[in-house]
Design a protein around this motif. Structure first.
Motif, PDB file in Angstrom:
ATOM      1  N   GLY A   1       0.805  -1.209   0.000  1.00 50.91           N
ATOM      2  CA  GLY A   1       0.000   0.000   0.000  1.00 50.91           C
ATOM      3  C   GLY A   1       0.841   1.263   0.000  1.00 50.91           C
ATOM      4  O   GLY A   1       0.425   2.296   0.517  1.00 50.91           O
ATOM      5  N   ASN A   2       2.060   1.157  -0.561  1.00 47.32           N
ATOM      6  CA  ASN A   2       3.002   2.276  -0.631  1.00 47.32           C
ATOM      7  C   ASN A   2       3.358   2.854   0.735  1.00 47.32           C
ATOM      8  O   ASN A   2       3.676   4.028   0.862  1.00 47.32           O
ATOM      9  CB  ASN A   2       2.486   3.372  -1.576  1.00 47.32           C
ATOM     10  N   HIS A   3       3.295   2.005   1.771  1.00 37.91           N
ATOM     11  CA  HIS A   3       3.694   2.426   3.112  1.00 37.91           C
ATOM     12  C   HIS A   3       4.960   1.680   3.506  1.00 37.91           C
ATOM     13  O   HIS A   3       5.150   0.530   3.123  1.00 37.91           O
ATOM     14  CB  HIS A   3       2.599   2.102   4.134  1.00 37.91           C
ATOM     15  N   LEU A   4       5.790   2.336   4.287  1.00 40.54           N
ATOM     16  CA  LEU A   4       7.016   1.694   4.752  1.00 40.54           C
ATOM     17  C   LEU A   4       6.878   1.168   6.177  1.00 40.54           C
ATOM     18  O   LEU A   4       7.850   0.724   6.765  1.00 40.54           O
ATOM     19  CB  LEU A   4       8.189   2.683   4.647  1.00 40.54           C
TER      20      LEU A   4
ATOM     21  N   GLU B   1       9.656  -0.834   8.642  1.00 39.75           N
ATOM     22  CA  GLU B   1      10.086  -0.275   9.928  1.00 39.75           C
ATOM     23  C   GLU B   1       9.807  -1.255  11.062  1.00 39.75           C
ATOM     24  O   GLU B   1      10.641  -1.461  11.945  1.00 39.75           O
ATOM     25  CB  GLU B   1       9.390   1.056  10.183  1.00 39.75           C
ATOM     26  N   GLU B   2       8.645  -1.882  11.026  1.00 39.91           N
ATOM     27  CA  GLU B   2       8.297  -2.835  12.073  1.00 39.91           C
ATOM     28  C   GLU B   2       9.160  -4.089  11.996  1.00 39.91           C
ATOM     29  O   GLU B   2       9.557  -4.635  13.035  1.00 39.91           O
ATOM     30  CB  GLU B   2       6.807  -3.160  12.012  1.00 39.91           C
TER      31      GLU B   2
ATOM     32  N   GLU C   1      12.434  -3.265  13.602  1.00 36.29           N
ATOM     33  CA  GLU C   1      12.328  -3.255  15.061  1.00 36.29           C
ATOM     34  C   GLU C   1      12.342  -4.680  15.624  1.00 36.29           C
ATOM     35  O   GLU C   1      13.017  -4.947  16.623  1.00 36.29           O
ATOM     36  CB  GLU C   1      11.056  -2.532  15.494  1.00 36.29           C
ATOM     37  N   VAL C   2      11.625  -5.600  14.984  1.00 33.03           N
ATOM     38  CA  VAL C   2      11.625  -6.990  15.443  1.00 33.03           C
ATOM     39  C   VAL C   2      13.025  -7.583  15.305  1.00 33.03           C
ATOM     40  O   VAL C   2      13.514  -8.271  16.210  1.00 33.03           O
ATOM     41  CB  VAL C   2      10.576  -7.833  14.672  1.00 33.03           C
ATOM     42  N   GLU C   3      13.696  -7.313  14.191  1.00 32.94           N
ATOM     43  CA  GLU C   3      15.061  -7.828  13.991  1.00 32.94           C
ATOM     44  C   GLU C   3      16.018  -7.277  15.045  1.00 32.94           C
ATOM     45  O   GLU C   3      16.877  -8.005  15.552  1.00 32.94           O
ATOM     46  CB  GLU C   3      15.552  -7.486  12.582  1.00 32.94           C
TER      47      GLU C   3
END
Length: 169
Positions: A129-132, A136-137, A140-142
């Motif tokens: 949906g053209n969102h990053l 980013e999430e 954060e998990v990595e």
């Protein structure tokens, strides 16, 4: 839409959902490549990019850069070498070490490959949906994995008796 048991599982289904998504991306990217006459594999893209940027690297350097195991990188490199995309030169001072670089064939193919990778990248952005946010999430998990692994976290929870006792038989 059909019922999806993994969705109903909430966070307990996340690993299977990630695996399912990964498989979809790999299989459909492989089909995309084959349908367009490319003799490359989906997981080679990162190696192409890395060697394009850094010119020559050892297997160990590649493994560290992409956070993959040494054996996994060797497997990828061997397949790429077999298809003629990687050149390997032995280090004259340390005969155990080999420097890898893109072959003349790979360099010649790069402009064409770039076009397909751009299409895949755009398709991925469309799926997101053209969102990053997802990227980013995932980062954060990595990062949290780097701090403490999944199994270590589960052991810590288990050992602090934060879980209910199992029913007696």
């Amino acid at each position: 839409m059909k019922e999806d048991f993994l969705l109903n599982m909430g966070s307990d289904g996340v690993t299977d959902r990630l695996k399912r998504l990964s498989d979809l991306f790999v299989y459909q990217t492989r089909d995309f490549y084959r349908n367009n006459g490319l003799d490359i594999e989906p997981n080679w893209h990162m190696i192409f990019r890395l060697l394009q940027e850094r010119e020559k690297m050892t297997v160990t350097e590649i493994a560290e850069a992409i956070h993959h195991s040494h054996p996994a990188v060797i497997k990828l490199i061997n397949k790429m070498k077999a298809k003629g995309y990687i050149d390997s030169v032995q280090d004259t001072e340390d005969l155990r070490k080999y420097y890898l670089s893109l072959s003349a064939k790979a360099i010649q193919e790069l402009p064409k490959l770039e076009r397909y990778w751009a299409a895949l990248s755009e398709a991925l952005m469309d799926l997101m949906g053209n969102h990053l946010r997802l990227l980013e999430e995932l980062r954060e998990v990595e990062e949290r994995f780097e701090e403490m692994g999944f199994n270590q976290r589960a052991e810590k929870i288990l050992n602090t008796n934060r879980l209910p006792d199992s029913p007696s038989e």
